[in-house]
Design an enzyme around this catalytic site. Structure first.
Site, PDB file in Angstrom:
ATOM      1  N   CYS A   1      -0.218  -1.988   5.895  1.00  0.00           N
ATOM      2  CA  CYS A   1      -0.677  -2.680   6.389  1.00  0.00           C
ATOM      3  C   CYS A   1      -1.680  -2.822   8.162  1.00  0.00           C
ATOM      4  CB  CYS A   1      -1.336  -4.248   5.875  1.00  0.00           C
ATOM      5  SG  CYS A   1      -0.124  -5.737   6.476  1.00  0.00           S
TER       6      CYS A   1
ATOM      7  N   CYS B   1      -5.397  -0.482   6.317  1.00  0.00           N
ATOM      8  CA  CYS B   1      -4.671  -0.083   7.857  1.00  0.00           C
ATOM      9  C   CYS B   1      -5.775   1.142   8.060  1.00  0.00           C
ATOM     10  CB  CYS B   1      -3.413   0.383   7.969  1.00  0.00           C
ATOM     11  SG  CYS B   1      -2.440   1.231   6.701  1.00  0.00           S
TER      12      CYS B   1
ATOM     13  N   CYS C   1      -3.390   4.299   8.679  1.00  0.00           N
ATOM     14  CA  CYS C   1      -2.108   4.892   7.738  1.00  0.00           C
ATOM     15  C   CYS C   1      -2.074   6.368   7.644  1.00  0.00           C
ATOM     16  CB  CYS C   1      -2.881   3.930   6.227  1.00  0.00           C
ATOM     17  SG  CYS C   1      -2.551   2.764   5.976  1.00  0.00           S
TER      18      CYS C   1
END
Length: 137
Positions: free
Chosen positions: A11, A85, A89
């Site tokens: 996250c 995210c 990510c």
């Protein structure tokens, strides 16, 4: 996938959702799953409301430290679970990805974090079933 799969929870701040998910998976899977947790922009400490909510169910995540993932972890991970995210990510071809849309507990009190905690538990139990790992509790 190996006999002992590796799951990485990601996250943004690595302070709430990913830490709670890692706490659930460590508790429910024991040493049968390697559990990692990281973020794209880690903060200094785990969210106190997340710590309190997890403590209510007997899981202590107070000793965890938010951190950024490493390329080595990414290359050795079987399942990456992203939690808000977005484009931050990382993506590794050939790795299984799950995107769990969950409310961010940042700035929320324990009363508002409990439902997030409970939804994470439900999803972690589903992940264990997908991995064919029987929960310990």
């Amino acid at each position: 996938m190996t006999d002992r799969p590796t799951v990485l929870f990601l996250c943004v701040h690595n302070a709430g959702r990913s830490q709670m998910a890692a706490g659930w998976l460590r508790t429910l899977a024991g040493d049968r799953v390697q559990v990692l947790s990281a973020g794209s922009a880690p903060v200094d400490e785990v969210n106190p409301a997340a710590v309190a909510a997890m403590r209510e169910v007997g899981i202590d995540i107070a000793d965890q430290q938010p951190r950024r993932w490493t390329d080595e972890e990414l290359s050795s991970t079987d399942v990456v679970v992203t939690m808000g995210c977005g484009d931050e990510c990382p993506y590794v071809p050939g790795t299984r990805y799950l995107d769990w849309e969950l409310t961010d507990p940042a700035g929320k009190g324990v009363d508002d974090v409990r439902p997030i905690r409970d939804e994470i538990e439900r999803r972690v139990r589903g992940l264990l079933a997908d991995l064919a790992v029987e929960p310990t509790a």
